[in-house]
Every structure is written in structure tokens, then in C-alpha cells.
Design an enzyme around this catalytic site. Structure first.
Site, PDB file in Angstrom:
ATOM      1  N   ARG A 101       0.816  -1.225   0.000  1.00 28.93           N
ATOM      2  CA  ARG A 101       0.000   0.000   0.000  1.00 28.93           C
ATOM      3  C   ARG A 101       0.850   1.277   0.000  1.00 28.93           C
ATOM      4  O   ARG A 101       0.412   2.325   0.439  1.00 28.93           O
ATOM      5  CB  ARG A 101      -0.980   0.012   1.176  1.00 28.93           C
ATOM      6  CG  ARG A 101      -1.983  -1.135   1.124  1.00 28.93           C
ATOM      7  CD  ARG A 101      -3.051  -1.007   2.199  1.00 28.93           C
ATOM      8  NE  ARG A 101      -4.026  -2.077   2.085  1.00 28.93           N
ATOM      9  CZ  ARG A 101      -3.928  -3.241   2.697  1.00 28.93           C
ATOM     10  NH1 ARG A 101      -2.881  -3.479   3.477  1.00 28.93           N
ATOM     11  NH2 ARG A 101      -4.854  -4.166   2.553  1.00 28.93           N
ATOM     12  N   LYS A 105       2.889  11.385 -11.065  1.00 26.66           N
ATOM     13  CA  LYS A 105       2.009  10.571 -11.893  1.00 26.66           C
ATOM     14  C   LYS A 105       2.709   9.252 -12.197  1.00 26.66           C
ATOM     15  O   LYS A 105       3.832   9.237 -12.713  1.00 26.66           O
ATOM     16  CB  LYS A 105       1.691  11.279 -13.203  1.00 26.66           C
ATOM     17  CG  LYS A 105       0.530  12.252 -13.132  1.00 26.66           C
ATOM     18  CD  LYS A 105       0.174  12.685 -14.540  1.00 26.66           C
ATOM     19  CE  LYS A 105      -1.023  13.602 -14.545  1.00 26.66           C
ATOM     20  NZ  LYS A 105      -1.374  14.016 -15.935  1.00 26.66           N
ATOM     21  N   GLU A 151       8.779  16.981 -25.334  1.00 22.10           N
ATOM     22  CA  GLU A 151       8.230  17.545 -24.100  1.00 22.10           C
ATOM     23  C   GLU A 151       8.799  18.940 -23.843  1.00 22.10           C
ATOM     24  O   GLU A 151       8.104  19.819 -23.360  1.00 22.10           O
ATOM     25  CB  GLU A 151       8.546  16.627 -22.916  1.00 22.10           C
ATOM     26  CG  GLU A 151       7.713  15.362 -22.849  1.00 22.10           C
ATOM     27  CD  GLU A 151       6.274  15.598 -22.420  1.00 22.10           C
ATOM     28  OE1 GLU A 151       5.902  16.741 -22.096  1.00 22.10           O
ATOM     29  OE2 GLU A 151       5.508  14.612 -22.415  1.00 22.10           O
ATOM     30  N   LYS A 202       7.132  22.857 -14.145  1.00 17.62           N
ATOM     31  CA  LYS A 202       6.251  21.747 -13.773  1.00 17.62           C
ATOM     32  C   LYS A 202       6.033  21.700 -12.265  1.00 17.62           C
ATOM     33  O   LYS A 202       4.913  21.446 -11.801  1.00 17.62           O
ATOM     34  CB  LYS A 202       6.828  20.414 -14.257  1.00 17.62           C
ATOM     35  CG  LYS A 202       5.905  19.246 -13.893  1.00 17.62           C
ATOM     36  CD  LYS A 202       6.143  17.996 -14.693  1.00 17.62           C
ATOM     37  CE  LYS A 202       5.046  16.968 -14.412  1.00 17.62           C
ATOM     38  NZ  LYS A 202       5.213  15.727 -15.173  1.00 17.62           N
ATOM     39  N   GLU A 222      -4.527  17.082 -10.583  1.00 19.19           N
ATOM     40  CA  GLU A 222      -5.075  17.448 -11.885  1.00 19.19           C
ATOM     41  C   GLU A 222      -6.582  17.678 -11.844  1.00 19.19           C
ATOM     42  O   GLU A 222      -7.335  17.186 -12.681  1.00 19.19           O
ATOM     43  CB  GLU A 222      -4.731  16.365 -12.928  1.00 19.19           C
ATOM     44  CG  GLU A 222      -4.763  16.889 -14.363  1.00 19.19           C
ATOM     45  CD  GLU A 222      -4.268  15.879 -15.361  1.00 19.19           C
ATOM     46  OE1 GLU A 222      -5.112  15.177 -15.950  1.00 19.19           O
ATOM     47  OE2 GLU A 222      -3.049  15.787 -15.548  1.00 19.19           O
ATOM     48  N   ARG A 237      -3.436  21.712 -13.578  1.00 17.18           N
ATOM     49  CA  ARG A 237      -2.379  20.774 -13.980  1.00 17.18           C
ATOM     50  C   ARG A 237      -2.629  20.182 -15.356  1.00 17.18           C
ATOM     51  O   ARG A 237      -1.703  19.712 -16.019  1.00 17.18           O
ATOM     52  CB  ARG A 237      -2.222  19.662 -12.936  1.00 17.18           C
ATOM     53  CG  ARG A 237      -1.080  18.708 -13.265  1.00 17.18           C
ATOM     54  CD  ARG A 237      -0.735  17.760 -12.142  1.00 17.18           C
ATOM     55  NE  ARG A 237       0.302  16.826 -12.574  1.00 17.18           N
ATOM     56  CZ  ARG A 237       0.958  16.008 -11.780  1.00 17.18           C
ATOM     57  NH1 ARG A 237       0.684  15.982 -10.484  1.00 17.18           N
ATOM     58  NH2 ARG A 237       1.874  15.192 -12.255  1.00 17.18           N
ATOM     59  N   HIS A 281      -0.853  16.259 -25.727  1.00 19.50           N
ATOM     60  CA  HIS A 281      -0.868  14.840 -25.353  1.00 19.50           C
ATOM     61  C   HIS A 281      -2.120  14.083 -25.787  1.00 19.50           C
ATOM     62  O   HIS A 281      -2.091  12.857 -25.866  1.00 19.50           O
ATOM     63  CB  HIS A 281      -0.707  14.698 -23.838  1.00 19.50           C
ATOM     64  CG  HIS A 281       0.697  14.938 -23.364  1.00 19.50           C
ATOM     65  ND1 HIS A 281       1.366  16.110 -23.592  1.00 19.50           N
ATOM     66  CD2 HIS A 281       1.553  14.142 -22.672  1.00 19.50           C
ATOM     67  CE1 HIS A 281       2.568  16.032 -23.048  1.00 19.50           C
ATOM     68  NE2 HIS A 281       2.710  14.852 -22.497  1.00 19.50           N
ATOM     69  N   HIS A 298      -1.083  10.718 -27.297  1.00 15.43           N
ATOM     70  CA  HIS A 298      -1.371   9.395 -26.753  1.00 15.43           C
ATOM     71  C   HIS A 298      -2.142   8.535 -27.755  1.00 15.43           C
ATOM     72  O   HIS A 298      -1.931   7.320 -27.849  1.00 15.43           O
ATOM     73  CB  HIS A 298      -2.166   9.517 -25.457  1.00 15.43           C
ATOM     74  CG  HIS A 298      -1.332   9.959 -24.300  1.00 15.43           C
ATOM     75  ND1 HIS A 298      -1.883  10.392 -23.099  1.00 15.43           N
ATOM     76  CD2 HIS A 298       0.005  10.041 -24.124  1.00 15.43           C
ATOM     77  CE1 HIS A 298      -0.912  10.711 -22.267  1.00 15.43           C
ATOM     78  NE2 HIS A 298       0.238  10.507 -22.868  1.00 15.43           N
ATOM     79  N   HIS A 329       7.186   8.788 -27.435  1.00 13.99           N
ATOM     80  CA  HIS A 329       6.230   9.688 -26.786  1.00 13.99           C
ATOM     81  C   HIS A 329       6.437  11.142 -27.190  1.00 13.99           C
ATOM     82  O   HIS A 329       5.490  11.847 -27.555  1.00 13.99           O
ATOM     83  CB  HIS A 329       6.351   9.545 -25.262  1.00 13.99           C
ATOM     84  CG  HIS A 329       5.480  10.479 -24.500  1.00 13.99           C
ATOM     85  ND1 HIS A 329       4.101  10.371 -24.468  1.00 13.99           N
ATOM     86  CD2 HIS A 329       5.777  11.572 -23.747  1.00 13.99           C
ATOM     87  CE1 HIS A 329       3.597  11.338 -23.727  1.00 13.99           C
ATOM     88  NE2 HIS A 329       4.593  12.083 -23.276  1.00 13.99           N
TER      89      HIS A 329
END
Length: 333
Positions: free
Chosen positions: A110, A132, A174, A202, A212, A216, A223, A227, A239
Site C-alpha cells: 500500500r 504521476k 516535451e 512543472k 489534476e 495541472r 498529449h 497518446h 512519446h
């Protein structure tokens, strides 16, 4: 060495940027850690010495190694070794490694601490910062994951010299994004300062909207199509390459909506082209399929959400006009 911070109150953490940053790993491990699980890939020519008992766990290459099977493998291997909450994971690699190892750390027992040693430009300016984590499904990219902030991030610019040219350009996709998020004169900065400027941008955005829920989302500029291109093309595009095309598409879409003018679109093309990045959708990909994939994007809650440039800067906007979305492909095919 440039020392920055992601401001999250009592969960704030340092980001070190500069040549040789990886050698400061021991001092940035959480206090009391006795064992470290180092997660990396066989292709990464970077090693670290955590200064404590450690074992290296190697995951698969590329986006295809970033899946739930890898999470199970890592967690089972850690359990067999006896890793516990008092220990730590250290991710050594690019965004695939930091995303995957970060998610495994988030769910194992956890949640156990993770430190990222980012070895690619893309990871240093984006993927390793902000908490993330996640893996891909056949249905789409990063659809399973969690927010799990690292204890520290080390961006060793020395190791960027080991990257193949295409991998380095991958990070520039990026970096191009940050040129439209308020980072000025980015292309003219020395490497360490350019990386630090992106991290600073960032970190400030993440500090204002960690989960987010609003602002954010601007970090996803380029993207949504990016994606979709990765998923539809089975990750033939890297990417950053996909994001670069997504930036041009988003600019063209914003122009069609009257949010920006042709000069601003030309600025997007100048920035992306200046980094020698692609600006057109690869042949053979169907715009209809790509628009369908927009609806699976993580930002899609009620309709399709696009992050678009405009008079007040980059911001998320809901778009329901499928014809408009399809029409914008004319400028990127």
C-alpha cells in the site's frame, strides 16, 4: 548543481539537476532505509550505488514492458526478497521506468518510498516529476495508475550524453511543450538551465494542483493526439515525437476555433521544427480511429477535453464537434 523543490507542504521533495547528480543518491534516500530495490532496464547504461544493501530488478523494454504484468512481476520479486515499508525503490531510467516503478511502489504494501534517477531528457523534464505513475492497457496509454510522489528526483545531465539521437529528440518533444507554458528563451539556455527551467515550471504547476483537478491539465498540452498516435501506431512513435505532432494539431485546432491566429500557429511550427521533430501524422493512421481514441484519454470525463492555446494562455477546453476534430487533421497529414 541546481537544487529545486516540488512544493507540496510536508510532502515537498528536492529535485537535483546537474552533471553527476546520480552520485548524491545516498544522501537523498529516506532516513533509515536499509535496503533498496533498484528498477531499471537492460538497455540503460547507467548504474547507481545507493550505499545500502540493494538488488537490481530489470523490467522489459519500451512501452510494451509498461503493463500490469510487469507490476505483478516486480511486486512478487520484492515480496520474495522481503522488501518492506521501511525500504525504498529507486527507479533508474526514462519515463517508462519511472512510471512503472513508481506505480509498483505505490501499490506494494500500500505504498513504499520511491526515488527517481532520471536518465533521459524526457524523464528529467517531465515524467519523473509530479507523482504521476501508471501503466498501459491495450485500450490506451497510462489508463491504470496512481498519484504517488517520489521522495526525491535526481536529474543527472551527464548521462544524457549516452542517449541515442532519437531518444534525445524524444525528450525535446516535451521540452517544446514548455515553450508554450511560459518558459521563455528555452532553446537558447544551456542544457542544465533548460532542464531546470522545465522542472521549475512543472513543479510550480504541480504544487498548485497536485491531482489534476484543474490547472495541472495544461501539462498535457499536445498529449491528447499524442497518446492516440502512440496507441494506434502500437508505439512505433516515441512519446515526445507523438506529443510534437499533437502540439501542431492542437495549434491548428485552436486556430479553427478562433482562439489563436495564423502567426501563433507558425510559432508552434517554428519551435517544433527547430527541435527537428515530426509535425505530421504517420501514413496509414485513420483520423476516425484517432478521434475515437480521444474519448479514452484520462482527461475525458464528459466528452472530449483538449488542452488548447488561447488569448489567456494554454487551458483545457471541452470539444464536442467531431467534424471540427476531423477537419484539423488536414493540417497534419
Amino acid at each position: 548543481m541546481i537544487e529545486l523543490e516540488v512544493p507540496l507542504g510536508d510532502r515537498s521533495y528536492p529535485v537535483l539537476v546537474g552533471s553527476g547528480a546520480r552520485h548524491r543518491l545516498l544522501e537523498l534516500l529516506p532516513v533509515g532505509v536499509k535496503r533498496v530495490a533498484v528498477v531499471t532496464q537492460a538497455s540503460i547504461p547507467v548504474t547507481v550505488d545507493p550505499g545500502v544493501d540493494h538488488r537490481v530488478f530489470t523490467m522489459g523494454e519500451g512501452e510494451h514492458g509498461k503493463d500490469l504484468g510487469t507490476i505483478e512481476d516486480l511486486c512478487r520479486d520484492w515480496a520474495q526478497w522481503g522488501l518492506n515499508r521501511g525500504d525504498c525503490v529507486v527507479a533508474v531510467g526514462g519515463g517508462v521506468v519511472t512510471d512503472t516503478a513508481g506505480f509498483a511502489a505505490a501499490v506494494y504494501h500500500r505504498g513504499i518510498p520511491v526515488v527517481h534517477v532520471a536518465t533521459t531528457l524526457l524523464a528529467q523534464i517531465d515524467a519523473a516529476i509530479g507523482g504521476k505513475t501508471g501503466v498501459n492497457l491495450p485500450e490506451g496509454k497510462n489508463l491504470v495508475g496512481s498519484f504517488w510522489q517520489p521522495s526525491a528526483v535526481l536529474c543527472d545531465t551527464e548521462v544524457l550524453g549516452t542517449l541515442p539521437p532519437r531518444e534525445y529528440r524524444n525528450g525535446l518533444g516535451e521540452m517544446a511543450k514548455y515553450a508554450f507554458l511560459g518558459v521563455e528563451d528555452l532553446a537558447d539556455l544551456p542544457l542544465d538551465e533548460a532542464v531546470a527551467a522545465c522542472v521549475r515550471c512543472k513543479a510550480e504547476v504541480v504544487g498548485s494542483d497536485e491531482r489534476e483537478s484543474g490547472r495541472r491539465a495544461i501539462l498535457n498540452y499536445g498529449h491528447t493526439l499524442g497518446h492516440a498516435l502512440e496507441t494506434a501506431g502500437q508505439y512505433d512513435l516515441r512519446h515526445g515525437e507523438a506529443v510534437a505532432i499533437g502540439l501542431i494539431y492542437a495549434a491548428e485546432l485552436a486556430r479553427r476555433l478562433g482562439r489563436i491566429d495564423a502567426a501563433r500557429v507558425a510559432e508552434h511550427r517554428k519551435v517544433v521544427g527547430g527541435y527537428d521533430l515530426p509535425m505530421t501524422v504517420p501514413p496509414g493512421l485513420d483520423p476516425e480511429q484517432l478521434v475515437d481514441l480521444f474519448t479514452r484519454d484520462k482527461k475525458a470525463v464528459d466528452g472530449i477535453t483538449f488542452v488548447l492555446d488561447g488569448p489567456d494562455g494554454v487551458e483545457p477546453l471541452r470539444i464536442d464537434d467531431r467534424k471540427l476534430l476531423l477537419g484539423a487533421f488536414d493540417a497534419v497529414t
